[in-house]
Design a protein around this motif. Structure first.
Motif, short mmCIF file in Angstrom:
data_model
loop_
_atom_site.label_atom_id
_atom_site.label_comp_id
_atom_site.label_asym_id
_atom_site.label_seq_id
_atom_site.Cartn_x
_atom_site.Cartn_y
_atom_site.Cartn_z
N LYS A 73 0.85 -1.19 0.00
CA LYS A 73 0.00 0.00 0.00
C LYS A 73 0.88 1.23 0.00
O LYS A 73 2.00 1.22 0.54
CB LYS A 73 -0.89 0.00 1.25
CG LYS A 73 -0.09 -0.05 2.54
CD LYS A 73 -0.94 -0.24 3.77
CE LYS A 73 -0.04 -0.43 5.00
NZ LYS A 73 -0.80 -0.55 6.24
N THR A 122 -7.44 0.85 -0.18
CA THR A 122 -6.08 1.13 -0.64
C THR A 122 -5.09 1.21 0.51
O THR A 122 -3.88 1.13 0.28
CB THR A 122 -6.01 2.45 -1.43
OG1 THR A 122 -6.46 3.52 -0.59
CG2 THR A 122 -6.86 2.38 -2.69
N GLY A 151 -5.90 -1.95 -3.14
CA GLY A 151 -5.55 -1.18 -4.32
C GLY A 151 -5.56 -1.99 -5.60
O GLY A 151 -6.43 -2.84 -5.83
N MET A 237 -9.48 4.03 -13.45
CA MET A 237 -8.35 4.06 -12.54
C MET A 237 -7.21 3.21 -13.08
O MET A 237 -6.04 3.63 -13.11
CB MET A 237 -8.80 3.55 -11.16
CG MET A 237 -7.73 3.63 -10.09
SD MET A 237 -7.48 5.32 -9.52
CE MET A 237 -6.39 5.04 -8.12
N GLN A 266 -0.15 4.54 -8.24
CA GLN A 266 -1.51 4.44 -7.69
C GLN A 266 -1.84 5.65 -6.83
O GLN A 266 -2.93 6.23 -6.93
CB GLN A 266 -1.63 3.16 -6.86
CG GLN A 266 -2.98 2.99 -6.17
CD GLN A 266 -3.00 1.73 -5.32
OE1 GLN A 266 -2.81 0.64 -5.82
NE2 GLN A 266 -3.23 1.89 -4.03
N ALA A 267 -0.91 6.05 -5.98
CA ALA A 267 -1.14 7.20 -5.11
C ALA A 267 -1.31 8.48 -5.93
O ALA A 267 -2.17 9.32 -5.62
CB ALA A 267 0.01 7.35 -4.12
N GLY A 270 -4.66 8.43 -7.59
CA GLY A 270 -5.70 8.53 -6.58
C GLY A 270 -5.90 9.91 -6.00
O GLY A 270 -6.89 10.16 -5.31
N ARG A 271 -4.94 10.82 -6.24
CA ARG A 271 -5.11 12.18 -5.73
C ARG A 271 -6.36 12.84 -6.29
O ARG A 271 -6.90 13.78 -5.70
CB ARG A 271 -3.90 13.04 -6.11
CG ARG A 271 -2.65 12.80 -5.30
CD ARG A 271 -1.59 13.85 -5.60
NE ARG A 271 -1.30 13.98 -7.02
CZ ARG A 271 -1.75 14.95 -7.81
NH1 ARG A 271 -2.53 15.88 -7.31
NH2 ARG A 271 -1.42 14.99 -9.08
N SER A 273 -9.25 11.61 -6.58
CA SER A 273 -10.47 11.01 -6.06
C SER A 273 -10.66 11.39 -4.60
O SER A 273 -9.71 11.64 -3.87
CB SER A 273 -10.41 9.48 -6.18
OG SER A 273 -10.18 9.08 -7.51
N SER A 274 -11.92 11.41 -4.17
CA SER A 274 -12.24 11.60 -2.76
C SER A 274 -13.67 11.14 -2.55
O SER A 274 -14.48 11.13 -3.49
CB SER A 274 -12.10 13.07 -2.35
OG SER A 274 -13.26 13.81 -2.69
N ALA A 281 -11.59 5.31 -8.88
CA ALA A 281 -11.15 4.72 -7.62
C ALA A 281 -11.30 3.22 -7.70
O ALA A 281 -11.92 2.68 -8.63
CB ALA A 281 -11.98 5.29 -6.45
N PHE A 282 -10.74 2.54 -6.71
CA PHE A 282 -10.92 1.10 -6.62
C PHE A 282 -12.15 0.78 -5.78
O PHE A 282 -12.42 1.46 -4.79
CB PHE A 282 -9.68 0.45 -6.00
CG PHE A 282 -8.46 0.55 -6.87
CD1 PHE A 282 -8.41 -0.12 -8.07
CD2 PHE A 282 -7.38 1.33 -6.49
CE1 PHE A 282 -7.30 -0.02 -8.90
CE2 PHE A 282 -6.27 1.43 -7.29
CZ PHE A 282 -6.23 0.76 -8.50
#
Length: 530
Positions: A73, A122, A151, A237, A266-267, A270-271, A273-274, A281-282
């Motif tokens: 992760k 994640t 993730g 994603m 991945q990180a 992923g920024r 998404s929220s 997103a996953f």
């Protein structure tokens, strides 16, 4: 009576025989603790991106005194790491679990609580100090916590690999517990599946899974309803990661990428998404097998988990954990109309809903209106619908005690230190601050213990009066329909249809004025997270 589960003890700790070999735990303050027990084979080599396989059996006695490796992760960003503990333990054998028990006596037949951690699928692990199961064991409940794949490795969607590997890990752990927990003093007929956030969403999916039928007696869903993601959202994603890595969007290609680079990518993706703003997103997807359809609808229709008792709820200010770190709360307030437009797009509503929230909460700022709207749409209303479909078998709660840290309020995940009665430890104080009232910890933890043991947490089950147990300042009390006015604002007349899903070759949903507003807000938020 002797069997494969027969327990012995030596001078260094209790020894229990599991289906794959004997393990030696430790006695800690009178509790027998077993950590890092493998329930599946390491997901590496040909098993990476594949469903879990049983672990290899071992001879002799395996030491089970330390937490096992955590799933790969990325670390939390600095803004979130100041609030959330997330230990990382290296190693490939990450599909492992931990057991806390008053005494590993096969004749005890104690209730069992199986914990699924959160972390947006994640992040997170069973080694987070807040999830110390010794308090449940102290009070007569065998507690089990697990790790599962996260993730891209747990929830990536590929043309050459089955989906939902992380959820399949959880099912494998549930089956292990059902088979093996008797040796640790647990009753396999009284397993309560309990999770928070992504863990609660996972628990909801397992409740509806045909393969899990008969394995779960009760379930606790904390701040997460049963749900599935749109497959195109997960594909986006994966495709965005593949584009950055310059590889095909296949499991075979991803398996060849250096793991650290994979997690960094991945990180970065992923920024954007929220929970408040959405984005790629996953998530768990319908797969026609473990997840044959929408789990929420299956549970509402009564097709899944008949007779399973539910304890469900939320925190009063869920959204504050998503918006306070990095100053996003004030940023959303400053963006005003853009933020409201983004919330309308996220919730697929017309103007009537935010106007209704304004009327009910005239002193609330834009960020609070946005946060509560999105929380109700994604979380509270689905849980209300589920409770309405199963009267007499559900209990609902709201956690309303505010954190001692600035602006967090009763935010997402704050209740965890109270559920585990671990509010006094540093990892809990990262989010709660000092001074978590011990009597409230005892009350909430006691309710979870009673529910796991009997199905009755201590207040009346859901009926037409909509009883909700409030855990806040001044001690717990029951309110009746405390959010009914907000929920009444949502109806077919105030919502708009969900847009058609993107095609496999289209990386963007149809562009409208509202989706354009969401994109502007996401880009603005992502820039602040850099």
């Amino acid at each position: 009576m002797k069997g494969w589960w027969a327990m012995t003890a030596d001078q260094t700790g209790p020894v229990v025989r599991t289906p794959h070999g004997a393990v030696r735990g430790r006695y800690e303050k009178g509790i027998a603790v077993f950590r890092g027990i493998p329930y599946a084979a390491p997901p590496v080599g040909p098993l990476r991106f594949r469903p879990p396989e049983p672990p290899e059996s071992w001879d002799g006695v395996r030491e089970a005194g330390a937490f096992g490796p955590t799933a790969p992760k990325p670390p939390y960003s600095e803004a979130f790491a100041q609030y959330l503990a997330d230990p990382e333990i290296p190693g490939d054998d990450c599909l492992n679990l931990n057991v806390w028990t008053p005494e590993p006596d096969p004749g005890a037949r104690l209730p069992v609580l199986l914990w699924l951690h959160g972390g947006a699928l994640t992040r997170g692990s069973s080694a987070v100090p807040v999830y110390d199961g010794s308090t449940f064991a102290r009070d007569g409940v065998v507690c089990v916590s697990i790790n599962y794949r996260l993730g891209i490795e747990g929830y990536g969607l590929f043309p050459d690999a089955p989906p939902n590997s992380g959820l399949r890990d959880q099912l494998a752990a549930l089956r292990w517990v059902h088979e093996a927990i008797g040796a640790f003093g647990g009753d396999p007929g009284r397993i309560t599946l309990c999770g928070q956030s992504a863990g609660a969403i996972s628990a909801g999916a397992l409740l509806a899974a045909p393969q899990a039928r008969g394995l779960i007696r009760r379930a606790v869903l904390q701040s997460g309803p049963p749900e599935v993601f749109d497959r195109d959202k997960v594909r986006r994603m994966v495709r965005r990661m593949a584009t950055r890595l310059r590889i095909p969007a296949t499991a075979e290609a991803f398996a060849a990428v250096d793991r650290d680079l994979l997690l960094h990518t991945q990180a970065e993706v992923g920024r954007l998404s929220s929970p408040v703003l959405g984005g790629p997103a996953f998530g768990i997807v319908v797969d026609g097998d473990l997840v044959p359809g929408d789990p929420l609808q299956a549970l509402i229709d009564g097709d899944a988990a008949p007779g399973v008792e539910l304890l469900m709820g939320w925190t009063r200010d869920e959204y504050r954990l998503w918006l306070v770190p990095g100053g996003l709360l004030e940023h959303v307030d400053r963006l005003g109309p853009v933020s409201l437009a983004g919330a309308m797009a996220r919730c697929r509503t017309g103007h009537e809903v935010p106007r209704g929230y304004r009327a009910l909460h005239p002193n609330a700022g834009t960020a609070e209106i946005v946060g509560q709207m999105v929380t109700d749409h994604l979380l509270r209303i689905p849980l209300h619908r589920l409770a309405d479909s199963r009267p007499g078998t559900c209990h609902l709660y709201e956690f309303a005690w505010p954190s001692g840290l600035p602006s967090l309020g009763a935010c997402h995940a704050l209740e965890l230190g109270f559920v585990f009665d671990s509010g006094a430890i540093p990892a809990s104080q990262k989010l709660a601050g000092e001074g978590a009232p011990p009597e409230l910890c005892a009350a909430m933890h006691g309710a979870w213990v009673r529910f796991a043991a009997t199905g009755d947490p201590g207040w009346e089950p859901w009926d037409a009066s909509h009883p909700v147990r409030i855990f806040g300042d001044g001690g717990p009390y029951t309110a009746y329909g405390p959010r009914d006015a907000e929920f009444a604002l949502w109806s077919p007349a105030t919502t708009v249809p969900e847009p058609a899903p993107a095609t496999d070759t289209d990386d963007r949903p149809p562009r409208t004025e509202l989706t354009a507003a969401v994109r502007r807000l996401r880009r603005s938020v992502a820039a602040r997270r850099r």
